[in-house]
Design a protein around this motif. Structure first.
Motif, PDB file in Angstrom:
ATOM      1  N   TRP A  50       0.805  -1.222   0.000  1.00  0.00           N
ATOM      2  CA  TRP A  50       0.000   0.000   0.000  1.00  0.00           C
ATOM      3  C   TRP A  50       0.840   1.274   0.000  1.00  0.00           C
ATOM      4  N   ARG A  56      -4.751  -0.583   6.589  1.00  0.00           N
ATOM      5  CA  ARG A  56      -4.644   0.486   5.596  1.00  0.00           C
ATOM      6  C   ARG A  56      -5.259   1.791   6.091  1.00  0.00           C
ATOM      7  N   SER A 109      -0.553  -3.682  -4.585  1.00  0.00           N
ATOM      8  CA  SER A 109      -1.231  -2.436  -4.241  1.00  0.00           C
ATOM      9  C   SER A 109      -2.078  -1.910  -5.395  1.00  0.00           C
TER      10      SER A 109
END
Length: 336
Positions: free
Chosen positions: A23, A275, A46
């Protein structure tokens, strides 16, 4: 200044690789690493949609100013229905990417595909015995991450110093040492032991170019080398992360339920939860990968500045070694 298999293979100025960060390793950060003279990788996972990955590669290429970068492909430990690894590698080759970082399982089934495309393969493993297997499979280089690393240090939890000494005895291909690396003197130590460079993750998490909330970065700066937790060993997927409410709950569950499975833990450890910390700065929930190199995360700074600090520390370490050496007589005896 440094001439190792890493700098020659990748065409970089320094023997440092910034490993793929889920990410977080996107174009702005990866290109900053490329311009700073180190190797860095976009994380394909990602950008699960092919169009998005192609767009990120194009953006990174524009920002990197001609400097090399690669793409990280994290493969699930076991093949699952719908596995798209081969398709991802085909996309990477079509985009003209020359460097790939793999992890998760042995990349042997894909090496012919990658070699035919002229791609150099760096495979990441949690111990020397896995590095030997990867060497046998035919990868170009391995990175061996020790127990100190953030993310997945493996089940055996072998320390970085042991890995680097054993790797010099058991490997013929170039290798990198990772896990707890956050200071230039450690890099010189790895090179002196026979490594061709190091892989760094946690130390770079506070780079300005990391697209994450400042609250998240400040939490890493406030934390130290003792503020991580190992969890998930019960499902054979040990992970080192920032200690928080989630690690407390997972630790309690693992201790109280000997038959616990991944489905029981998933509501707590889903990547979507972690996240959110990058977006909001709230680090109380989620498994947020971080290693013992948290002891070195002292300020938010441009990545190039962090790399320069590492380089200065490398020079100081070399100078200390020079001062330890005194040559006497024709035989060149060295005393320390």
């Amino acid at each position: 200044m440094f001439d190792t298999a890493v700098t020659r293979m990748f065409g970089t100025r320094l023997p440092i690789v910034a490993g793929g960060l889920m990410w977080l390793s996107e174009a702005t950060y990866v290109a900053a690493g490329a311009r700073a003279g180190i190797m860095s990788y976009l994380t394909a996972a990602s950008f699960p949609e092919p169009r998005a990955l192609r767009a990120e590669i194009a953006k990174c290429r524009a920002l990197a100013d001609g400097h090399p970068f690669g793409v990280n492909v994290s493969m699930l430990p076991k093949l699952v229905p719908g596995d798209k690894v081969a398709d991802t590698f085909a996309l990477i080759a079509d985009e003209g990417i020359r460097f790939v970082e793999t992890s998760g399982r042995n990349p042997a089934p894909y090496l012919d595909q990658l070699k035919d495309a002229g791609i150099t393969v760096l495979h990441k493993v949690p111990g020397v015995r896995y590095a030997v297997s990867a060497q046998t499979a035919g990868v170009d280089m391995v990175s061996i991450v020790g127990a100190e690393c953030g993310g997945h240090p493996g089940l055996e939890l072998i320390g970085s110093m042991v890995n680097q000494a054993l790797a010099g005895r058991r490997l013929d291909i170039p290798y990198l040492i990772g896990g707890g690396i956050g200071c230039g003197s450690q890099i010189i130590g790895a090179l002196a032991s026979g490594a061709s460079g190091v892989v760094i993750g946690t130390r770079f998490l506070v780079a300005e170019e990391i697209q994450a909330h400042d609250g998240y970065k400040q939490a890493l700066i406030s934390a130290g080398e003792t503020d991580t937790e190992l969890t998930m060993a019960s499902v054979r997927n040990t992970v080192r992360t920032l200690r928080n409410e989630t690690t407390r709950l997972v630790t309690e569950l693992e201790a109280s339920s000997p038959d616990i499975g991944i489905d029981d833990l998933l509501p707590l450890v889903s990547g979507k939860i972690g996240r959110k910390a990058y977006e909001t700065g709230d680090v109380s929930h989620g498994l947020l990968s971080a290693g013992q190199a948290l002891g070195f995360t002292d300020a938010i700074a441009p990545l190039a500045e962090i790399v320069r600090a590492l380089e200065d520390e490398m020079q100081h370490a070399l100078e200390r070694l020079r001062q330890l050496q005194t040559t006497h007589g024709e035989q060149g005896d060295v005393r320390a």
